[in-house]
Structures are given as structure tokens and as C-alpha cells.
Design a protein around this motif. Structure first.
Motif, PDB file in Angstrom:
ATOM      1  N   ALA A  28       0.829  -1.209   0.000  1.00 33.78           N
ATOM      2  CA  ALA A  28       0.000   0.000   0.000  1.00 33.78           C
ATOM      3  C   ALA A  28       0.862   1.257   0.000  1.00 33.78           C
ATOM      4  O   ALA A  28       1.952   1.274   0.585  1.00 33.78           O
ATOM      5  CB  ALA A  28      -0.904  -0.005   1.233  1.00 33.78           C
ATOM      6  N   ALA A  29       0.353   2.311  -0.641  1.00 25.84           N
ATOM      7  CA  ALA A  29       1.006   3.623  -0.602  1.00 25.84           C
ATOM      8  C   ALA A  29       0.279   4.444   0.458  1.00 25.84           C
ATOM      9  O   ALA A  29      -0.879   4.807   0.269  1.00 25.84           O
ATOM     10  CB  ALA A  29       0.909   4.296  -1.970  1.00 25.84           C
ATOM     11  N   ALA A  30       0.966   4.698   1.582  1.00 21.98           N
ATOM     12  CA  ALA A  30       0.297   5.368   2.712  1.00 21.98           C
ATOM     13  C   ALA A  30       0.577   6.853   2.681  1.00 21.98           C
ATOM     14  O   ALA A  30       1.729   7.274   2.543  1.00 21.98           O
ATOM     15  CB  ALA A  30       0.802   4.766   4.032  1.00 21.98           C
ATOM     16  N   VAL A  31      -0.485   7.656   2.827  1.00 23.26           N
ATOM     17  CA  VAL A  31      -0.289   9.110   2.827  1.00 23.26           C
ATOM     18  C   VAL A  31      -1.142   9.771   3.902  1.00 23.26           C
ATOM     19  O   VAL A  31      -2.296   9.406   4.110  1.00 23.26           O
ATOM     20  CB  VAL A  31      -0.607   9.734   1.438  1.00 23.26           C
ATOM     21  CG1 VAL A  31      -2.045   9.478   1.011  1.00 23.26           C
ATOM     22  CG2 VAL A  31      -0.306  11.232   1.430  1.00 23.26           C
ATOM     23  N   ARG A  68       1.756  18.163   2.408  1.00 21.81           N
ATOM     24  CA  ARG A  68       1.092  19.414   2.734  1.00 21.81           C
ATOM     25  C   ARG A  68      -0.119  19.610   1.803  1.00 21.81           C
ATOM     26  O   ARG A  68      -0.046  19.269   0.621  1.00 21.81           O
ATOM     27  CB  ARG A  68       2.102  20.523   2.464  1.00 21.81           C
ATOM     28  CG  ARG A  68       1.829  21.864   3.042  1.00 21.81           C
ATOM     29  CD  ARG A  68       2.939  22.802   2.577  1.00 21.81           C
ATOM     30  NE  ARG A  68       4.259  22.276   2.933  1.00 21.81           N
ATOM     31  CZ  ARG A  68       4.845  22.498   4.112  1.00 21.81           C
ATOM     32  NH1 ARG A  68       4.243  23.248   5.007  1.00 21.81           N
ATOM     33  NH2 ARG A  68       6.026  21.993   4.383  1.00 21.81           N
ATOM     34  N   GLY A  69      -1.205  20.145   2.319  1.00 23.50           N
ATOM     35  CA  GLY A  69      -2.345  20.480   1.447  1.00 23.50           C
ATOM     36  C   GLY A  69      -3.628  19.789   1.879  1.00 23.50           C
ATOM     37  O   GLY A  69      -3.632  18.946   2.782  1.00 23.50           O
ATOM     38  N   GLU A  70      -4.726  20.186   1.235  1.00 24.43           N
ATOM     39  CA  GLU A  70      -6.025  19.564   1.519  1.00 24.43           C
ATOM     40  C   GLU A  70      -5.959  18.083   1.151  1.00 24.43           C
ATOM     41  O   GLU A  70      -5.259  17.699   0.193  1.00 24.43           O
ATOM     42  CB  GLU A  70      -7.132  20.229   0.708  1.00 24.43           C
ATOM     43  CG  GLU A  70      -7.394  21.692   1.057  1.00 24.43           C
ATOM     44  CD  GLU A  70      -7.981  21.887   2.451  1.00 24.43           C
ATOM     45  OE1 GLU A  70      -8.253  20.884   3.148  1.00 24.43           O
ATOM     46  OE2 GLU A  70      -8.154  23.048   2.847  1.00 24.43           O
ATOM     47  N   ALA A  71      -6.740  17.289   1.878  1.00 27.00           N
ATOM     48  CA  ALA A  71      -6.701  15.842   1.643  1.00 27.00           C
ATOM     49  C   ALA A  71      -7.015  15.505   0.192  1.00 27.00           C
ATOM     50  O   ALA A  71      -6.367  14.634  -0.415  1.00 27.00           O
ATOM     51  CB  ALA A  71      -7.681  15.148   2.581  1.00 27.00           C
ATOM     52  N   ALA A  72      -7.989  16.223  -0.411  1.00 26.94           N
ATOM     53  CA  ALA A  72      -8.393  15.880  -1.786  1.00 26.94           C
ATOM     54  C   ALA A  72      -7.203  16.007  -2.738  1.00 26.94           C
ATOM     55  O   ALA A  72      -7.006  15.156  -3.619  1.00 26.94           O
ATOM     56  CB  ALA A  72      -9.543  16.781  -2.231  1.00 26.94           C
ATOM     57  N   ASP A  73      -6.384  17.048  -2.558  1.00 23.57           N
ATOM     58  CA  ASP A  73      -5.229  17.250  -3.451  1.00 23.57           C
ATOM     59  C   ASP A  73      -4.124  16.238  -3.148  1.00 23.57           C
ATOM     60  O   ASP A  73      -3.543  15.636  -4.055  1.00 23.57           O
ATOM     61  CB  ASP A  73      -4.676  18.674  -3.280  1.00 23.57           C
ATOM     62  CG  ASP A  73      -5.735  19.719  -3.609  1.00 23.57           C
ATOM     63  OD1 ASP A  73      -6.566  19.441  -4.500  1.00 23.57           O
ATOM     64  OD2 ASP A  73      -5.746  20.785  -2.966  1.00 23.57           O
ATOM     65  N   ALA A  74      -3.823  16.071  -1.855  1.00 21.60           N
ATOM     66  CA  ALA A  74      -2.705  15.199  -1.480  1.00 21.60           C
ATOM     67  C   ALA A  74      -2.989  13.744  -1.860  1.00 21.60           C
ATOM     68  O   ALA A  74      -2.132  13.045  -2.415  1.00 21.60           O
ATOM     69  CB  ALA A  74      -2.459  15.316   0.022  1.00 21.60           C
ATOM     70  N   VAL A  75      -4.202  13.293  -1.576  1.00 22.73           N
ATOM     71  CA  VAL A  75      -4.540  11.885  -1.823  1.00 22.73           C
ATOM     72  C   VAL A  75      -4.595  11.613  -3.332  1.00 22.73           C
ATOM     73  O   VAL A  75      -4.070  10.603  -3.821  1.00 22.73           O
ATOM     74  CB  VAL A  75      -5.876  11.524  -1.126  1.00 22.73           C
ATOM     75  CG1 VAL A  75      -6.357  10.144  -1.528  1.00 22.73           C
ATOM     76  CG2 VAL A  75      -5.717  11.609   0.397  1.00 22.73           C
ATOM     77  N   SER A 169       7.562  12.728   0.710  1.00 20.41           N
ATOM     78  CA  SER A 169       6.925  13.690   1.630  1.00 20.41           C
ATOM     79  C   SER A 169       7.404  15.093   1.325  1.00 20.41           C
ATOM     80  O   SER A 169       8.509  15.276   0.822  1.00 20.41           O
ATOM     81  CB  SER A 169       7.346  13.387   3.074  1.00 20.41           C
ATOM     82  OG  SER A 169       6.832  12.163   3.488  1.00 20.41           O
ATOM     83  N   ASP A 170       6.578  16.087   1.685  1.00 18.96           N
ATOM     84  CA  ASP A 170       7.093  17.454   1.636  1.00 18.96           C
ATOM     85  C   ASP A 170       6.890  18.170   2.978  1.00 18.96           C
ATOM     86  O   ASP A 170       6.884  19.380   3.058  1.00 18.96           O
ATOM     87  CB  ASP A 170       6.458  18.249   0.483  1.00 18.96           C
ATOM     88  CG  ASP A 170       4.944  18.340   0.590  1.00 18.96           C
ATOM     89  OD1 ASP A 170       4.391  17.970   1.645  1.00 18.96           O
ATOM     90  OD2 ASP A 170       4.310  18.782  -0.383  1.00 18.96           O
ATOM     91  N   VAL A 171       6.712  17.382   4.043  1.00 17.76           N
ATOM     92  CA  VAL A 171       6.612  17.947   5.389  1.00 17.76           C
ATOM     93  C   VAL A 171       7.765  17.370   6.202  1.00 17.76           C
ATOM     94  O   VAL A 171       7.964  16.159   6.222  1.00 17.76           O
ATOM     95  CB  VAL A 171       5.260  17.567   6.051  1.00 17.76           C
ATOM     96  CG1 VAL A 171       5.227  18.011   7.509  1.00 17.76           C
ATOM     97  CG2 VAL A 171       4.096  18.185   5.286  1.00 17.76           C
ATOM     98  N   ASP A 172       8.524  18.267   6.841  1.00 16.19           N
ATOM     99  CA  ASP A 172       9.681  17.830   7.623  1.00 16.19           C
ATOM    100  C   ASP A 172       9.221  17.454   9.043  1.00 16.19           C
ATOM    101  O   ASP A 172       9.049  18.318   9.896  1.00 16.19           O
ATOM    102  CB  ASP A 172      10.710  18.969   7.668  1.00 16.19           C
ATOM    103  CG  ASP A 172      11.945  18.576   8.463  1.00 16.19           C
ATOM    104  OD1 ASP A 172      11.939  17.491   9.089  1.00 16.19           O
ATOM    105  OD2 ASP A 172      12.906  19.353   8.455  1.00 16.19           O
ATOM    106  N   LEU A 173       9.024  16.174   9.273  1.00 18.91           N
ATOM    107  CA  LEU A 173       8.500  15.728  10.568  1.00 18.91           C
ATOM    108  C   LEU A 173       9.516  15.924  11.691  1.00 18.91           C
ATOM    109  O   LEU A 173       9.145  16.254  12.815  1.00 18.91           O
ATOM    110  CB  LEU A 173       8.105  14.251  10.506  1.00 18.91           C
ATOM    111  CG  LEU A 173       6.860  13.914   9.678  1.00 18.91           C
ATOM    112  CD1 LEU A 173       6.586  12.418   9.772  1.00 18.91           C
ATOM    113  CD2 LEU A 173       5.639  14.702  10.141  1.00 18.91           C
ATOM    114  N   ASP A 174      10.788  15.722  11.391  1.00 21.59           N
ATOM    115  CA  ASP A 174      11.800  15.851  12.448  1.00 21.59           C
ATOM    116  C   ASP A 174      11.739  17.237  13.079  1.00 21.59           C
ATOM    117  O   ASP A 174      11.702  17.390  14.289  1.00 21.59           O
ATOM    118  CB  ASP A 174      13.203  15.621  11.888  1.00 21.59           C
ATOM    119  CG  ASP A 174      13.402  14.161  11.549  1.00 21.59           C
ATOM    120  OD1 ASP A 174      12.614  13.347  12.057  1.00 21.59           O
ATOM    121  OD2 ASP A 174      14.318  13.854  10.773  1.00 21.59           O
ATOM    122  N   GLN A 175      11.678  18.229  12.216  1.00 16.89           N
ATOM    123  CA  GLN A 175      11.676  19.607  12.711  1.00 16.89           C
ATOM    124  C   GLN A 175      10.372  19.877  13.479  1.00 16.89           C
ATOM    125  O   GLN A 175      10.383  20.456  14.557  1.00 16.89           O
ATOM    126  CB  GLN A 175      11.796  20.532  11.504  1.00 16.89           C
ATOM    127  CG  GLN A 175      11.878  21.997  11.851  1.00 16.89           C
ATOM    128  CD  GLN A 175      11.082  22.817  10.857  1.00 16.89           C
ATOM    129  OE1 GLN A 175      10.862  22.388   9.712  1.00 16.89           O
ATOM    130  NE2 GLN A 175      10.606  23.957  11.302  1.00 16.89           N
TER     131      GLN A 175
END
Ligand SMILES: Cc1cc2nc3c(=O)[nH]c(=O)nc-3n(C[C@H](O)[C@H](O)[C@H](O)COP(=O)(O)OP(=O)(O)OC[C@H]3O[C@@H](n4cnc5c(N)ncnc54)[C@H](O)[C@@H]3O)c2cc1C
Length: 441
Positions: A28-31, A68-75, A169-175
Motif C-alpha cells: 500500500a502507498a500510505a499518505v 502538505r495540502g487539503e486531503a483531496a489534493d494530497a490523496v 513527503s514534503d513535510v519535515d517531521l523531524d523539525q
């Protein structure tokens, strides 16, 4: 064939039917969509979300994508990138959750793809518990009997941690996960790894649960399950919890089950009455009974900052500011104080809780506020006026809770009470009587 798993409030590999459905088609591709709404959360809650996702990414061998972004765009973007025609997700029941799944379904459909919803964050899906004639239960106790009778399936098997396909990903989780550590000494109190959460729950079920019925109302003791944060982020499913309590005899386990029934009840009410997120279900107080103008703002700020001169109220509000949580008994006391003693609308308090609570859950927060205000289902407004002093004597008998959060309580630095409880109680009762007469016409 690859399917997408759209991660919502179900950041876990255990007992996750939507994820299992996605993996049935292959890796699966998880987002997860880091939507603009997340930016309205408190820094502490956002940082916790980042830690939760960081942990889920680790558990998926780095495969989870956070976009990053609304679910409709990201998914949709991830579905296209991975050539997935089907997206799997859990079904939400709140107005915002339903709106998001409608938008995602529409975006996918317009692109020749499909959203399939499996499971919910509840033991019994909202809307399922009904009377024989199909109508809703308006009162909790009969709801809870029917809820038990309805029952729920056994926990689903664990998902395969190796059956994921990497998503960028385009969100830096570590930071983001690091944020707030320095000013939150209790950050470590809130475990964010799924495995440790399940372990902590199993330890509690084995050695702490037996004290639950007797001690759950004591904010000075650490006797509750601390499940609300992991339940809010979906790192454990209530079914998993209920499978464990079912194996335990005695009042404590039944009591904890009943609290999870409240969780399902509130979700059911909000699902059936979306307006309950902002409007009183029963308008028990006349509109002119609310305090307004600068006086209202001053009273609100004293409440928010824990400077009311009522030690239990102030302790609770300071616990909330310092940790992002508050003991349930004290939540009831501070909420009653705002509505019945300060005469401020419940929505104002609920908004503050939304910004401050780490375990924030729209249905639980809004409907618990309505319960305390006496405006919701199962309303008993005349009986639900909490006396902050006697509540403190009964539930914090050695004043350990109060002294922990309000160390200056017995010094001249501590403020005088901002209102007289007896006077305000009488005013609230008079307003309730006027409201009742107005409703009778
Ligand atoms: C004004 C007010 C606002 C609240 N806002 C929230 C909120 O935003 N999110 C939230 O999860 N809970 C909310 N609650 C319910 C409750 O205070 C917390 O769930 C509880 O304090 C969490 O601690 P625990 O997990 O140790 O609870 P435990 O006592 O161990 O209970 C176990 C679980 O049962 C459920 N539960 C317990 N009490 C309630 C309740 N009254 N209503 C619904 N479910 C309950 C929770 O999922 C909880 O994790 C609110 C209560 C009040 C009075």
C-alpha cells in the motif's frame, strides 16, 4: 496492483480494517495530508501529531508519505503517482471528517478513481445503534444497553509492516516533532509510539484497572487509563481496549467500558445532529442570561489563566495550560463554572479547549460541554451546577492536586474569588426557570 491508504485518525498498524483492505491489493502507498486545518491546532498538538506520524513512518520502514495540502489534493496526487485506482480509508462521522471524505471521493471520481471506506474510530459506527423503530436513543443509559447488545467484532489482525510502497513527503517531521519540547517538560508523558501505547494499555489493564471505578474521580491520583490522546490520534482502537476489558471481571472494567460507550454516544449524537457542533441541542438558557461586553472578556480571561480565586478551577486551567490535558472530573468543574458561575456560553469554553487539549476530539469536546451546560442529550441542567469548593473537598481531599498546580493557594498572592458561588448559582437557576417557562410558551 497498488492501492492508497489515506491515513486519517487511525495512525496504527494493529486492528486497522482500512489498512488491511489496502494491503489486500498488494503493497500500500500510505499518505497523511497535513492540511491547513492542522495549522489552527496548538503548537503542542501539532508537535504531537508530527511525533505520531514520525513513529508510523518508522513502523512502515520509512514508507509513509506526509503531504502538505487539503486531503483531496494530497490523496489524488499520491494515487496518480502510484497508478492506484482505489484509495482506502476509515469513515469519519464529524462534519469536518465527512466533508473531507466527500471532497476526496469527488476528486478521485473525477479522475476515474474510487474511495472505499472501511471501519470507523468507534466500537460501533455512529448511526448504527437504534431503537426497534429505527429512531435514535436520546438518553445515554438505554443507548449504552443497546450498544452492548449490538456488540463489535474482535480486533482485526496486524497489518504487514513490510507491505508498503514508499511515498515521498514534503513535510519535515523531524523539525515539527521537535517543536515545543523545550517549553513542555511533560512532552515525554505522552507516549507517541504505537507499540509502547499498546504495551502501556496492557500494563494498565493488568495492574491499574482494578482501581478505576473507585479512583477515577480523583484528580490527585493517577488512576485513569490515559487512553484519550492515543484514541484521538487513532493509535489504538476502542475495540482493542474492549477486547481486553471483556476478559476482566468486576466493576472497574465495566465502568471503563461505559466510558467508551459515552465516546460512541457523543459521536452518534454529532453524526445525527451536525449542528450540535456549535448550537445547543436544547436551548435551556434564555439568550439574555449571558454576560456580555468587557466584563465577559475579563471573566473569561481570569478563567482561562487560572486566576478565578477558586482553587480547583484554577488548578484545572493551569494543568491544561501546562500539559494540554485535564482530569475529567476537573473538566466538568471548570466547564460548569464558566457556564453557571460566569454566565458565559459553553461554545466559548469549548473553543478554548479546542486550542489547548492534546486529546481534542470534536464530538467528545462539544458534546461534553453541552452535557455540562445541560443543553445536550441527557440534559439535567437544574442538577448540573457543580460547587467548586465541595467538589474539591470530595475529590481532592488532601489538596494535593490543588497544591501541585496552585502552589501560592494559601498565600496573599492568591486572588480572592471573582464571584460568589451561591449568588451565581441562584442566578443560573433563575435563568433556567425563565428558559423553561419560555419553552412552555
Ligand atoms: C468539558 C469536557 C470536555 C472534554 N473534551 C474531551 C476531548 O476533547 N477529547 C476526549 O477524548 N475527551 C474529552 N472529554 C472526556 C474526558 O474528560 C477525557 O476523555 C478523559 O479525561 C481522558 O482521560 P483518560 O483517557 O485517562 O480517561 P479514562 O477515565 O481512563 O477513560 C477511558 C476512555 O473513555 C473515554 N471517556 C472517558 N470519559 C469520557 C467522557 N466524559 N466522554 C466521552 N468519552 C469519555 C475516553 O476515550 C477515555 O480515554 C471531555 C470532558 C469534558 C467534561
Amino acid at each position: 496492483m497498488t492501492s492508497v491508504w489515506w491515513v486519517r485518525r487511525d495512525a496504527r498498524l494493529a486492528d486497522n480494517p482500512a489498512l488491511l483492505a489496502a494491503q489486500a491489493d498488494g503493497p500500500a502507498a500510505a499518505v497523511f495530508a497535513w492540511s491547513p486545518a492542522v495549522h489552527l491546532w496548538s503548537g503542542r498538538r501539532r508537535a504531537h501529531l508530527a511525533r505520531v506520524l514520525w513513529s508510523l513512518r518508522e513502523d512502515t520502514a520509512g514508507a509513509l508519505g506526509v503531504r502538505r495540502g487539503e486531503a483531496a489534493d494530497a490523496v489524488l496526487a499520491v494515487a496518480r503517482e502510484h497508478g492506484a485506482t482505489v484509495v482506502h480509508a476509515a469513515r469519519e462521522a464529524s462534519p469536518a471528517g465527512i466533508g473531507a471524505q466527500r471532497d476526496v471521493a469527488a476528486a478521485l471520481e473525477a479522475d476515474g478513481r474510487e474511495l472505499r471506506l472501511t471501519g470507523t474510530p468507534y466500537a460501533v459506527a455512529p448511526g448504527r445503534v437504534r431503537k426497534a423503530d429505527g429512531s435514535e436513543y436520546r438518553v445515554f443509559t438505554p443507548f449504552s444497553h443497546a450498544w452492548r447488545e449490538h456488540g463489535w467484532p474482535s480486533p482485526a489482525p496486524d497489518a504487514d509492516p513490510d507491505a508498503f510502497t514508499p511515498v515521498s513527503s514534503d513535510v519535515d517531521l523531524d523539525q515539527r516533532a521537535a517543536h515545543g519540547d523545550a517549553d513542555d517538560p511533560l512532552a515525554a508523558r505522552h507516549e507517541f509510539r504505537e507499540r509502547r501505547i499498546v504495551q502501556a494499555w496492557e500494563d494498565y489493564a493488568a495492574s491499574g484497572l482494578h482501581r478505576y471505578a473507585a479512583e477515577r474521580d480523583r484528580p490527585d491520583l493517577d488512576s485513569t487509563s490515559h487512553l484519550s490522546v492515543p484514541l484521538a490520534f487513532g493509535q489504538i482502537h476502542p475495540r482493542t481496549v474492549l477486547a481486553a476489558t471483556a476478559a476482566v471481571a468486576g466493576e472497574a472494567a465495566r465502568k471503563l467500558e461505559s466510558e467508551l460507550a459515552w465516546r460512541d454516544f457523543h459521536a452518534d449524537v454529532l453524526f445525527r445532529h451536525p449542528r450540535a457542533q456549535r448550537e445547543s441541542l436544547t436551548a435551556v438558557l434564555p439568550e439574555d442570561s449571558w454576560l456580555t461586553g468587557p466584563e465577559a472578556d475579563e471573566a473569561f480571561m481570569a478563567w482561562r489563566d487560572g486566576r478565578t480565586g477558586f482553587p480547583l478551577v484554577d488548578a484545572g486551567m493551569r494543568q491544561l495550560a501546562a500539559t494540554g490535558t485535564m482530569h475529567n472530573r476537573v473538566r466538568m468543574v471548570v466547564a460548569s463554572f464558566l457556564v453557571k458561575d460566569l454566565h458565559l456560553p459553553w461554545q466559548r469554553g469549548a473553543d478554548h479547549f479546542r486550542r489547548a487539549l492534546l486529546d481534542y476530539d470534536h464530538a467528545q469536546n462539544q458534546l461534553n460541554w453541552q452535557w455540562v451546560a445541560g443543553t445536550g442529550r441527557d440534559a439535567a441542567p437544574f442538577f448540573r451546577i457543580f460547587n467548586p469548593a465541595s467538589q474539591a473537598t470530595r475529590h481532592d481531599p488532601d489538596r494535593r492536586y490543588v497544591e501541585r498546580w496552585v502552589p501560592e493557594v494559601d498565600t496573599p498572592a492568591y486572588p480572592e474569588p471573582i464571584v460568589d458561588h451561591g449568588t451565581e448559582r441562584a442566578a443560573a437557576l433563575a435563568a433556567l426557570r425563565r428558559g423553561r417557562e419560555a419553552a412552555r410558551g
